[in-house]
Design a protein around this motif. Structure first.
Motif, PDB file in Angstrom:
ATOM      1  N   LEU A  22       0.858  -1.184   0.000  1.00  0.00           N
ATOM      2  CA  LEU A  22       0.000   0.000   0.000  1.00  0.00           C
ATOM      3  C   LEU A  22       0.899   1.241   0.000  1.00  0.00           C
ATOM      4  O   LEU A  22       1.765   1.367   0.861  1.00  0.00           O
ATOM      5  CB  LEU A  22      -0.884  -0.036   1.248  1.00  0.00           C
ATOM      6  N   CYS A  23       0.705   2.121  -0.971  1.00  0.00           N
ATOM      7  CA  CYS A  23       1.498   3.345  -1.083  1.00  0.00           C
ATOM      8  C   CYS A  23       0.609   4.560  -0.847  1.00  0.00           C
ATOM      9  O   CYS A  23      -0.557   4.560  -1.238  1.00  0.00           O
ATOM     10  CB  CYS A  23       2.139   3.449  -2.465  1.00  0.00           C
ATOM     11  N   THR A  24       1.185   5.601  -0.237  1.00  0.00           N
ATOM     12  CA  THR A  24       0.395   6.794   0.054  1.00  0.00           C
ATOM     13  C   THR A  24       1.282   8.016   0.200  1.00  0.00           C
ATOM     14  O   THR A  24       2.452   7.906   0.539  1.00  0.00           O
ATOM     15  CB  THR A  24      -0.434   6.611   1.344  1.00  0.00           C
ATOM     16  N   ASN A  25       0.683   9.182  -0.037  1.00  0.00           N
ATOM     17  CA  ASN A  25       1.401  10.435   0.234  1.00  0.00           C
ATOM     18  C   ASN A  25       0.617  11.312   1.204  1.00  0.00           C
ATOM     19  O   ASN A  25       0.977  12.456   1.434  1.00  0.00           O
ATOM     20  CB  ASN A  25       1.707  11.192  -1.064  1.00  0.00           C
ATOM     21  N   VAL A  26      -0.460  10.755   1.770  1.00  0.00           N
ATOM     22  CA  VAL A  26      -1.251  11.478   2.768  1.00  0.00           C
ATOM     23  C   VAL A  26      -1.647  10.528   3.896  1.00  0.00           C
ATOM     24  O   VAL A  26      -1.798   9.329   3.687  1.00  0.00           O
ATOM     25  CB  VAL A  26      -2.537  12.106   2.171  1.00  0.00           C
ATOM     26  N   ALA A  27      -1.808  11.085   5.075  1.00  0.00           N
ATOM     27  CA  ALA A  27      -2.295  10.316   6.220  1.00  0.00           C
ATOM     28  C   ALA A  27      -3.640  10.913   6.605  1.00  0.00           C
ATOM     29  O   ALA A  27      -3.719  11.849   7.395  1.00  0.00           O
ATOM     30  CB  ALA A  27      -1.308  10.389   7.378  1.00  0.00           C
ATOM     31  N   ASP A  28      -4.693  10.386   5.989  1.00  0.00           N
ATOM     32  CA  ASP A  28      -6.022  10.912   6.241  1.00  0.00           C
ATOM     33  C   ASP A  28      -6.933   9.788   6.734  1.00  0.00           C
ATOM     34  O   ASP A  28      -6.500   8.649   6.921  1.00  0.00           O
ATOM     35  CB  ASP A  28      -6.587  11.589   4.995  1.00  0.00           C
ATOM     36  N   GLU A  29      -8.196  10.122   6.936  1.00  0.00           N
ATOM     37  CA  GLU A  29      -9.154   9.137   7.454  1.00  0.00           C
ATOM     38  C   GLU A  29      -9.303   7.947   6.506  1.00  0.00           C
ATOM     39  O   GLU A  29      -9.435   6.803   6.948  1.00  0.00           O
ATOM     40  CB  GLU A  29     -10.512   9.794   7.686  1.00  0.00           C
ATOM     41  N   GLN A  30      -9.266   8.207   5.193  1.00  0.00           N
ATOM     42  CA  GLN A  30      -9.379   7.108   4.233  1.00  0.00           C
ATOM     43  C   GLN A  30      -8.228   6.125   4.386  1.00  0.00           C
ATOM     44  O   GLN A  30      -8.429   4.916   4.332  1.00  0.00           O
ATOM     45  CB  GLN A  30      -9.430   7.647   2.803  1.00  0.00           C
ATOM     46  N   LEU A  31      -7.016   6.637   4.572  1.00  0.00           N
ATOM     47  CA  LEU A  31      -5.869   5.760   4.772  1.00  0.00           C
ATOM     48  C   LEU A  31      -6.032   4.960   6.053  1.00  0.00           C
ATOM     49  O   LEU A  31      -5.764   3.762   6.091  1.00  0.00           O
ATOM     50  CB  LEU A  31      -4.563   6.564   4.807  1.00  0.00           C
ATOM     51  N   GLN A  32      -6.463   5.604   7.110  1.00  0.00           N
ATOM     52  CA  GLN A  32      -6.638   4.900   8.386  1.00  0.00           C
ATOM     53  C   GLN A  32      -7.648   3.759   8.235  1.00  0.00           C
ATOM     54  O   GLN A  32      -7.426   2.650   8.733  1.00  0.00           O
ATOM     55  CB  GLN A  32      -7.073   5.873   9.476  1.00  0.00           C
ATOM     56  N   LEU A  33      -8.740   4.009   7.524  1.00  0.00           N
ATOM     57  CA  LEU A  33      -9.735   2.968   7.284  1.00  0.00           C
ATOM     58  C   LEU A  33      -9.164   1.856   6.400  1.00  0.00           C
ATOM     59  O   LEU A  33      -9.436   0.667   6.628  1.00  0.00           O
ATOM     60  CB  LEU A  33     -10.987   3.572   6.652  1.00  0.00           C
ATOM     61  N   ALA A  34      -8.388   2.229   5.393  1.00  0.00           N
ATOM     62  CA  ALA A  34      -7.766   1.239   4.512  1.00  0.00           C
ATOM     63  C   ALA A  34      -6.836   0.324   5.303  1.00  0.00           C
ATOM     64  O   ALA A  34      -6.883  -0.903   5.162  1.00  0.00           O
ATOM     65  CB  ALA A  34      -6.999   1.936   3.388  1.00  0.00           C
ATOM     66  N   LEU A  35      -5.994   0.918   6.137  1.00  0.00           N
ATOM     67  CA  LEU A  35      -5.075   0.127   6.956  1.00  0.00           C
ATOM     68  C   LEU A  35      -5.836  -0.818   7.876  1.00  0.00           C
ATOM     69  O   LEU A  35      -5.481  -1.995   8.017  1.00  0.00           O
ATOM     70  CB  LEU A  35      -4.181   1.050   7.792  1.00  0.00           C
TER      71      LEU A  35
END
Length: 146
Positions: free
Chosen positions: A15-28
């Motif tokens: 999983l790659c990302t350039n932001v730490a937002d609510e969507q990322l937290q839910l994805a993780l």
């Protein structure tokens, strides 16, 4: 804290990302809540805020031993995927975007399919497009054969 069934996990989830937002937290969280637990989750934080994103992800996952976090200032998805693949330890690679959610049984079903069909080298799935409230807007069914 979960331990790998063997020293090397069955699946490396990338999983790659350039932001730490609510969507990322839910994805993780959707990754960590899988019914199939023998995986490593490789998170590649990229771009100018990579260090901050990585620190936030580390706060969210705490001491979760299956999560490994890498950073790069290069903000290109292909570069980040290559970096993650370089660190992957498993024979099977799962991929997910940082704004996706996986059903709890996703890896269990995909690993079982790959074990039953060793001739298959790439496995995809249908997916649902949801709105901000989680309501399904449409179902996308991709080709199911070569």
């Amino acid at each position: 804290m979960l331990k790998f069934i063997s020293p090397i996990p069955a699946v490396s989830w990338l999983l790659c990302t350039n932001v730490a937002d609510e969507q990322l937290q839910l994805a993780l969280q959707s990754c960590l809540d899988q019914t199939f637990a023998d995986f490593e989750l490789l998170v590649v934080a990229n771009g100018p805020s990579a260090q901050e994103v990585a620190a936030t992800v580390q706060e969210w996952v705490g001491n979760e031993s299956r999560v490994r976090i890498f950073t790069t200032e290069v903000r290109h998805l292909i570069f980040s995927l290559s970096l993650g693949l370089h660190h992957a330890r498993a024979d099977l690679i799962a991929r997910m975007d940082s704004d996706d959610l996986s059903r709890r049984y996703r890896l269990e079903r995909q690993v079982a399919f790959m074990q039953q069909h060793p001739e298959v080298v790439v496995l995809g799935s249908a997916y649902e497009v949801i709105d901000a409230d989680g309501a399904v807007q449409k179902v996308v069914k991709l080709p199911a054969n070569n």
